[in-house]
Scaffold this active site. Structure first.
Site, PDB file in Angstrom:
ATOM      1  N   LEU A  41       0.797  -1.333   0.084  1.00 25.52           N
ATOM      2  CA  LEU A  41      -0.033  -0.044   0.059  1.00 25.52           C
ATOM      3  C   LEU A  41       0.962   1.147  -0.080  1.00 25.52           C
ATOM      4  O   LEU A  41       1.776   1.319   0.875  1.00 25.52           O
ATOM      5  CB  LEU A  41      -0.872   0.049   1.281  1.00 25.52           C
TER       6      LEU A  41
ATOM      7  N   ASN B 118       5.603   4.649   0.612  1.00 27.78           N
ATOM      8  CA  ASN B 118       5.037   3.284   1.128  1.00 27.78           C
ATOM      9  C   ASN B 118       4.553   3.580   2.196  1.00 27.78           C
ATOM     10  O   ASN B 118       4.984   4.493   3.184  1.00 27.78           O
ATOM     11  CB  ASN B 118       6.067   2.181   1.123  1.00 27.78           C
ATOM     12  N   HIS B 119       3.299   3.220   2.523  1.00 27.63           N
ATOM     13  CA  HIS B 119       2.390   3.454   3.590  1.00 27.63           C
ATOM     14  C   HIS B 119       3.085   2.933   4.910  1.00 27.63           C
ATOM     15  O   HIS B 119       2.670   3.497   6.173  1.00 27.63           O
ATOM     16  CB  HIS B 119       1.002   3.071   3.544  1.00 27.63           C
ATOM     17  N   ALA B 120       3.964   2.212   4.777  1.00 32.85           N
ATOM     18  CA  ALA B 120       4.575   1.804   5.963  1.00 32.85           C
ATOM     19  C   ALA B 120       5.310   2.731   6.755  1.00 32.85           C
ATOM     20  O   ALA B 120       5.859   2.754   7.906  1.00 32.85           O
ATOM     21  CB  ALA B 120       5.671   0.444   5.595  1.00 32.85           C
TER      22      ALA B 120
ATOM     23  N   ASN C 144       2.433   4.341  12.055  1.00 29.26           N
ATOM     24  CA  ASN C 144       1.067   3.785  11.707  1.00 29.26           C
ATOM     25  C   ASN C 144       0.445   3.342  12.773  1.00 29.26           C
ATOM     26  O   ASN C 144       0.086   2.134  13.002  1.00 29.26           O
ATOM     27  CB  ASN C 144       1.211   2.566  10.619  1.00 29.26           C
TER      28      ASN C 144
END
Length: 488
Positions: free
Chosen positions: A23, A134-136, A331
């Site tokens: 994601l 990257n959503h990480a 996150n």
């Protein structure tokens, strides 16, 4: 050579970086002036090492961050733009460029981010900067804190951007009950606790059912099995934040309640038209007029992001980077499932009342916290592959995701470049529709992300949202409710 230090990924970061999901966040930032690439490069060279996520790469197993050298020039792309490519309009060029980015993976041999500078005039800006990562690396709240740390007020270039006020979670016990005797308080506490336990049990049962077999109704807004690999297109629209606040005050609800009500009203109208079109086509071109074309008992659910930080307001970036901070970087959010009401209502305020009741119930459940905990346990027991498979199955069985992020309250500038709008979204998900709301400088930006093979006309969804807002405001005015709201 920089010493390589390793730091483990958070549970949600491990899920997001998994090759089965991968994601990515993509933020479209419009500027009121042309962008000077040299200014961007200089700013990055001075600040990139202050933030470990943007100067770290993933380990081979995807479980740890490894600090590394960063060649900023490799991460900033200024494409050559042929004037003939923008003859049909700059907005179309930018939209197509960003859509193509969704098919190009980030290079995992270096930090997972890049910036694209497009000095093309669009409908809302003189130039556009596209930030992709990257959503990480971070969630929406962390990114906005980074934006605040890198920008200044346009009205006063010597001052950093306006910090967003700290927001505390609301107490579930009303002030009136706190003033009553111990007996009534005890009765309320017992009843509230029983309701909390029941709501949590029901929500967790539905969560497991969704992962295993419970699917949403197949509607014109639900993507198929290949939706994740298809290119995505992005469309955004600005609406008045003041109008949303007026409705909020008149209806005694939150901004999230209003946005959810607008979403339900708009999606109901859009789906009704799509079903009408399908019905007309099935009748060999004979046009018929339907008042309500929606099927009965549509199951239409949205995943909604929930901030898990104990302090849900924004903090300076330096404070978020401190270990054990109550408002830490990363996150630290989870998901809840919201059953949206898809129906045609003669009274538009019904959508608002339904959203208020729905959100009040979800606040009285531990679904979000338990979901995050289960992901953490699943990664340890089942491993990353099985966990991401279950997570992805959960996403595939619902129709959409909705999020709302508070942005800066005043206009901001990045090294002399005033920002016109901030439009964040993401791709890599298993949905044909994604809805993001972002407030900035008195406006609310609606960002619609779609699979164009499923939803060819995202602008019509924004049209319906804008029209729903106007209709709700008009009805409240007719009933005299806005007059009191203006006094608040």
């Amino acid at each position: 050579m920089k010493n390589e230090e390793e730091e483990p990924l958070s549970p949600m970061a491990r899920v997001f970086q998994s090759p089965d999901i991968d994601l990515c966040a993509i933020i479209n930032i419009g500027f009121k002036t042309k962008i000077n690439p040299d200014v961007v490069l200089d700013a990055l060279k001075q600040n990139v090492y202050k933030h470990p996520r943007f100067s770290s790469k993933l380990s081979e197993n995807g479980e740890k961050w490894i600090e590394t050298e960063v060649n900023v020039e490799d991460h900033v792309i200024v494409p050559y733009i042929d004037p003939e490519d923008i003859c049909e309009g700059g907005q179309s060029f930018v939209d197509d460029y960003i859509s193509r980015l969704t098919l190009i993976p980030l290079d995992r041999s270096r930090p997972l981010w890049d910036i694209h500078i497009l000095n093309v005039k669009t409908s809302y800006a003189e130039a556009v900067g596209v930030i992709r990562f990257n959503h990480a690396l971070a969630d929406g709240m962390s990114f906005i804190s980074l934006v605040l740390a890198c920008t200044h007020k346009t009205s006063n270039p010597d001052m950093l951007s306006t910090a967003i006020p700290s927001v505390k979670r609301r107490s579930t016990v009303s002030h009136s009950l706190k003033k009553t005797g111990w007996f009534l308080t005890a009765i309320f506490t017992i009843g509230s606790t029983m309701r909390l336990i029941w709501n949590t049990l029901v929500d967790m049962f539905l969560l497991f059912a969704t992962m295993l077999f419970l699917k949403d109704t197949k509607t014109p807004l639900k993507g198929g099995a290949n939706v994740r690999s298809n290119p995505k297109t992005f469309y955004h629209r600005n609406i008045s934040l003041d109008d949303i606040k007026l409705i909020k005050n008149a209806m005694n609800m939150t901004i999230n309640d209003v946005l959810l009500g607008i979403t339900q009203a708009a999606l109901s109208s859009y789906l009704n038209r799509r079903y009408e079109h399908e019905n007309n086509n099935e009748e060999d071109g004979v046009l018929t007029s339907y008042t309500n074309n929606l099927p009965d008992r549509i199951r239409f659910r949205a995943g909604c992001t929930v901030n898990l930080r104990s302090d849900i307001g924004f903090k300076p970036l330096a404070e978020m980077m401190v270990k054990d901070s109550k408002c830490r970087w990363g996150n630290y959010f989870s998901f809840i499932i919201l059953p949206l009401s898809i129906s045609l209502e003669t009274d538009p305020l019904v959508y608002l009342n339904k959203s208020k009741a729905m959100m009040a119930r979800t606040k009285h459940s531990y679904q979000a916290a338990l979901t995050y905990f289960l992901i953490k346990i699943s990664l340890k027991v089942l491993g990353a592959k099985a966990t991401t498979s279950l997570f992805n199955q959960h996403l595939m069985n619902i129709t959409t995701c909705v999020s709302n992020v508070m942005g800066p309250m005043e206009e901001i500038s990045f090294n002399g470049h005033p920002v016109a709008y901030i439009s964040p979204s993401s791709y890599g998900h298993s949905h044909a529709l994604l809805i993001h709301y972002t407030s900035y400088a008195g406006e609310m930006t609606i960002t619609i992300t779609v699979d164009p093979t499923v939803i060819p006309d995202p602008h019509k969804i924004c049209d319906d949202m804008e029209e729903s807002l106007k209709t709700m405001k008009a009805v409240l005015w007719e009933r005299g409710l806005l007059k009191e709201a203006y006094k608040v």
